[in-house]
Structure formats: C-alpha cells, structure tokens
Design an enzyme around this catalytic site. Structure first.
Site, PDB file in Angstrom:
ATOM      1  N   MET A   1       0.820  -1.190   0.000  1.00 50.95           N
ATOM      2  CA  MET A   1       0.000   0.000   0.000  1.00 50.95           C
ATOM      3  C   MET A   1       0.862   1.251   0.000  1.00 50.95           C
ATOM      4  O   MET A   1       0.345   2.318  -0.176  1.00 50.95           O
ATOM      5  CB  MET A   1      -0.961  -0.006   1.181  1.00 50.95           C
ATOM      6  CG  MET A   1      -2.042  -1.056   1.021  1.00 50.95           C
ATOM      7  SD  MET A   1      -3.355  -1.244   2.249  1.00 50.95           S
ATOM      8  CE  MET A   1      -3.070  -0.150   3.532  1.00 50.95           C
ATOM      9  N   CYS A  37       0.899  -3.154  -9.217  1.00 48.95           N
ATOM     10  CA  CYS A  37       2.259  -2.685  -9.518  1.00 48.95           C
ATOM     11  C   CYS A  37       3.311  -3.306  -8.609  1.00 48.95           C
ATOM     12  O   CYS A  37       4.495  -3.127  -8.833  1.00 48.95           O
ATOM     13  CB  CYS A  37       2.311  -1.164  -9.450  1.00 48.95           C
ATOM     14  SG  CYS A  37       1.866  -0.499  -7.852  1.00 48.95           S
ATOM     15  N   LEU A  38       2.902  -4.034  -7.596  1.00 52.27           N
ATOM     16  CA  LEU A  38       3.781  -4.696  -6.630  1.00 52.27           C
ATOM     17  C   LEU A  38       4.658  -3.693  -5.886  1.00 52.27           C
ATOM     18  O   LEU A  38       4.960  -2.637  -6.431  1.00 52.27           O
ATOM     19  CB  LEU A  38       4.644  -5.769  -7.305  1.00 52.27           C
ATOM     20  CG  LEU A  38       3.886  -6.951  -7.889  1.00 52.27           C
ATOM     21  CD1 LEU A  38       4.880  -7.947  -8.514  1.00 52.27           C
ATOM     22  CD2 LEU A  38       3.021  -7.668  -6.884  1.00 52.27           C
ATOM     23  N   ARG A  65       7.916  -3.922 -16.633  1.00 48.71           N
ATOM     24  CA  ARG A  65       8.401  -2.698 -15.989  1.00 48.71           C
ATOM     25  C   ARG A  65       9.920  -2.744 -15.836  1.00 48.71           C
ATOM     26  O   ARG A  65      10.612  -1.756 -16.048  1.00 48.71           O
ATOM     27  CB  ARG A  65       7.712  -2.513 -14.636  1.00 48.71           C
ATOM     28  CG  ARG A  65       8.015  -1.183 -13.984  1.00 48.71           C
ATOM     29  CD  ARG A  65       7.203  -0.929 -12.714  1.00 48.71           C
ATOM     30  NE  ARG A  65       7.404  -1.959 -11.726  1.00 48.71           N
ATOM     31  CZ  ARG A  65       6.469  -2.840 -11.342  1.00 48.71           C
ATOM     32  NH1 ARG A  65       5.270  -2.822 -11.883  1.00 48.71           N
ATOM     33  NH2 ARG A  65       6.723  -3.751 -10.430  1.00 48.71           N
TER      34      ARG A  65
END
Length: 80
Positions: A1, A37-38, A65
């Site tokens: 998060m 997006c990790l 990415r």
C-alpha cells in the site's frame, strides 16, 4: 500500500476492501485480469488465491516494468 508513515490512516480508509475471488467474479466476466504494480500486501490488499491465479498478470507486468526501467538507465548512460 506504500506510504508506511500513513499506515493507520490507510488501513482505516480501506478497511473491508480486498481483491478476492468474490470481487473478481463479481465482474461477471471470465476474462477479468488482476493487475498490481507490486509489492502487494497479501492478506490485506489481495488474497494469495487471486495473485497466484491464472487471471493475475502481476508478474508479467513486473517483468515488463523491469525491461522499461533498464532501457531508461541505458539511455541515461548514453548506451542506447
């Protein structure tokens, strides 16, 4: 998060929200994909079942990415 200094505020704001199989199935489409997006906080943001499922493209997304970031570094170094 992300934003670890805001963890309490974010936990309160997103309480009760988690991407799980029920939410994925709620789209009514079998081709719904899960993207992130990790790094994902498993057990909070998403379940293991979703992130490891065939409907998850998070690892392909991360690989793409990585290649983009490598190209940027090479360009900055004048190697492209």
């Amino acid at each position: 998060m992300g934003q670890k200094e805001e963890i309490e505020q974010r936990m309160k704001a997103f309480q009760g929200f988690q991407v799980d199989e029920n939410l994925m199935n709620a789209t009514g489409k079998s081709n719904t994909l899960f993207m992130h997006c990790l790094p994902a906080e498993r057990g909070r943001e998403t379940t293991d079942a979703v992130i490891e499922s065939p409907r998850s493209v998070v690892f392909a997304e991360a690989e793409n990415r990585m290649h983009a970031q490598n190209a940027i570094i090479l360009d900055c170094l004048g190697l492209l």
